[in-house]
Motif scaffolding. Sequence first.
Motif, PDB file in Angstrom:
ATOM      1  N   TYR A  71       0.837  -1.195   0.000  1.00  0.00           N
ATOM      2  CA  TYR A  71       0.000   0.000   0.000  1.00  0.00           C
ATOM      3  C   TYR A  71       0.872   1.244   0.000  1.00  0.00           C
ATOM      4  CZ  TYR A  71      -2.351  -3.897   2.284  1.00  0.00           C
ATOM      5  OH  TYR A  71      -2.795  -5.150   2.610  1.00  0.00           O
ATOM      6  N   LEU A  72       0.371   2.296  -0.614  1.00  0.00           N
ATOM      7  CA  LEU A  72       1.101   3.561  -0.618  1.00  0.00           C
ATOM      8  C   LEU A  72       0.124   4.717  -0.701  1.00  0.00           C
ATOM      9  CD1 LEU A  72       2.871   3.950  -4.104  1.00  0.00           C
ATOM     10  CD2 LEU A  72       0.908   2.511  -3.672  1.00  0.00           C
ATOM     11  N   LEU A  73       0.606   5.888  -0.247  1.00  0.00           N
ATOM     12  CA  LEU A  73      -0.253   7.068  -0.141  1.00  0.00           C
ATOM     13  C   LEU A  73       0.610   8.314  -0.135  1.00  0.00           C
ATOM     14  CD1 LEU A  73      -3.294   7.998   0.595  1.00  0.00           C
ATOM     15  CD2 LEU A  73      -2.421   8.157   2.933  1.00  0.00           C
TER      16      LEU A  73
ATOM     17  N   ARG B 107       5.030  13.797   1.297  1.00  0.00           N
ATOM     18  CA  ARG B 107       5.775  12.569   1.563  1.00  0.00           C
ATOM     19  C   ARG B 107       5.032  11.387   0.948  1.00  0.00           C
ATOM     20  NH1 ARG B 107       9.288  12.867   6.393  1.00  0.00           N
ATOM     21  NH2 ARG B 107       9.002  14.808   7.542  1.00  0.00           N
ATOM     22  N   LEU B 108       5.820  10.364   0.600  1.00  0.00           N
ATOM     23  CA  LEU B 108       5.245   9.100   0.161  1.00  0.00           C
ATOM     24  C   LEU B 108       5.248   8.151   1.354  1.00  0.00           C
ATOM     25  CD1 LEU B 108       4.160   7.303  -2.142  1.00  0.00           C
ATOM     26  CD2 LEU B 108       6.531   6.583  -2.550  1.00  0.00           C
ATOM     27  N   VAL B 109       4.078   7.635   1.704  1.00  0.00           N
ATOM     28  CA  VAL B 109       3.940   6.712   2.828  1.00  0.00           C
ATOM     29  C   VAL B 109       3.682   5.320   2.269  1.00  0.00           C
ATOM     30  CG1 VAL B 109       2.648   6.161   4.916  1.00  0.00           C
ATOM     31  CG2 VAL B 109       3.007   8.554   4.264  1.00  0.00           C
ATOM     32  N   ILE B 110       4.426   4.327   2.747  1.00  0.00           N
ATOM     33  CA  ILE B 110       4.267   2.948   2.279  1.00  0.00           C
ATOM     34  C   ILE B 110       4.112   2.015   3.472  1.00  0.00           C
ATOM     35  CG2 ILE B 110       5.557   3.363   0.151  1.00  0.00           C
ATOM     36  CD1 ILE B 110       7.961   1.993   1.403  1.00  0.00           C
ATOM     37  N   ALA B 111       3.420   0.900   3.239  1.00  0.00           N
ATOM     38  CA  ALA B 111       3.211  -0.095   4.298  1.00  0.00           C
ATOM     39  C   ALA B 111       2.903  -1.436   3.651  1.00  0.00           C
ATOM     40  CB  ALA B 111       2.076   0.332   5.221  1.00  0.00           C
ATOM     41  N   GLY B 112       2.992  -2.490   4.475  1.00  0.00           N
ATOM     42  CA  GLY B 112       2.673  -3.827   3.995  1.00  0.00           C
ATOM     43  C   GLY B 112       3.808  -4.528   3.292  1.00  0.00           C
TER      44      GLY B 112
ATOM     45  N   GLY C   2      -4.404  -1.249   4.896  1.00  0.00           N
ATOM     46  CA  GLY C   2      -4.684  -0.134   4.004  1.00  0.00           C
ATOM     47  C   GLY C   2      -4.318   1.196   4.631  1.00  0.00           C
ATOM     48  N   LEU C   3      -4.151   2.204   3.766  1.00  0.00           N
ATOM     49  CA  LEU C   3      -3.810   3.560   4.191  1.00  0.00           C
ATOM     50  C   LEU C   3      -4.813   4.535   3.594  1.00  0.00           C
ATOM     51  CD1 LEU C   3       0.040   3.463   3.459  1.00  0.00           C
ATOM     52  CD2 LEU C   3      -1.060   3.082   5.681  1.00  0.00           C
ATOM     53  N   GLY C   4      -5.168   5.555   4.364  1.00  0.00           N
ATOM     54  CA  GLY C   4      -6.077   6.584   3.876  1.00  0.00           C
ATOM     55  C   GLY C   4      -5.665   7.949   4.365  1.00  0.00           C
TER      56      GLY C   4
END
Length: 497
Positions: free
Chosen positions: A150-152, A157-162, A212-214
């Motif tokens: 996931y990314l946002l 900034r670019l935020v990523i996870a998972g 998920g990211l929001g």
Amino acid sequence: MSSTLAPSGVKLTTHSYHNFQGIDSSRDKTSLDTGDEQHLVGCINAYTDWRGAIVRDNGAKVRRTTIGTIRHLNFYGRDLAVWAETQDEGTALIAENGAILTDIYDVDAVVTSTVFGGETIFASRSNQLEYFNGTEFRQSTSEALQDPAYLLTIQNRLVIAGGSGSATKVKVSRVDDAMIFPEDESPDATQVTKAIYFDIGNVIGNQGSIRGLGKFENSRLVIFTEDQGVVYEMSTDNEKIAIDDSIIINAGTISHNTIKEVGDGVFFCARDGVYRLVRSSTNGITANIEPMSAKVSRLYRQLINQVTNPEDISAHYDQDEHQYHIFFPRSNSICSRLSLTLAPSDDADENKWSMGDFQNIQCAAALGGVTMFGNNGQIWEYRYEDEEVDEYPEAVVTTPILWHGTMTEIKQSHSMLIQATGEGDLEIEVYDDNGRLMSAHAFQIQDESVDNEFPDVPLNRQFNRKLEHRYRGIQFRIKMKGKGLIQILGIAINVKT
């Protein structure tokens, strides 16, 4: 309900059904007859607007043909489409200018994307980030493997996870640089704009993982797990990043691609329904989630159960039509859509649900009034004008069983009246309470609407037909066909008394 005399002198009682309220699957079709503010059993490829009229969905025009199934869709700039397409051997990343990465992901890969720094960035679990700059695709230059699910984009900034081995870890890029992550920073770096990471494992207090990211409002990052959400106040200054305890989210998400900003809130799909994260209307300080899908909870769960991997479910918000669409792909070629049409006000009771299967659309993206849909073999462009439409959907609307008051007495109908406007054909099938087809009727709607707008008071757009049947309850199945906009405002049945 009113009484009149037919030309033969027979006294008639008119039962009117109007101000339609969309689908309600929380009750059986035998217990939905309310007359005014009438809910529907089915509403496919049509919706009920804020005034209570049934409106057929707009048509679409083919923008591009493809060889595979469009699984994820986004824009680069204002005009260029870029997407993930499942083909025979894998999933490719393709842009309209001809750039392509063949079989970059597995066939069943779930793809997410965001736009950052003038580039469209794609992510898929266990795969390196891919950046599209308008000309070509390129991989991340980060020294460490960045393989998020996931990314946002938030606060520059670019935020990523998972990513691999980091089920509860969130990585935040350096300000204004989407390729510099915590592993790329010098150990003695002190600038407040450097890349950082934080782990929510101790915050959520269970064995959950990020799903998920929001983005809520302009600066709040919402991190969803399977069962809850955690909110961080983000900033370009690392020292100002902190958990926002005023926001409580006690539901998780089933798919990152269902998380969408809608007005001043965030919509997302959970296991048991659709929720909206929004500020409190009483104090304007706290924020919590509100359930949005109580009327269709049974239908919603049935649709989820038909999808092999819930992360394949995606959503799209059409801000021009004020509709939140959820896509439930059952295969590469079959997909159901569940749509929520939002009321102009904050009155949740005025929000109305409908369904769709037009072209088995699987995903969508919108920018600057242009909406694109992807399916198996095409990218379609949603059209609001008649003259540019390649194809309109066939809409099917089904009423519940209408009892005209009592469920036990036999009624004898004399005629029916349909109030409609627009251009197209109506085919109406009439059933009794046992599901027996009693009659079928055809109406041709030919209004000379100006600028594709319906008249506000189309009282002269009434169509009468004889309807001589005996029954306890009656049910209508209405098809809207042809090329044109069609709107149904009401149905009336004259019963002999």
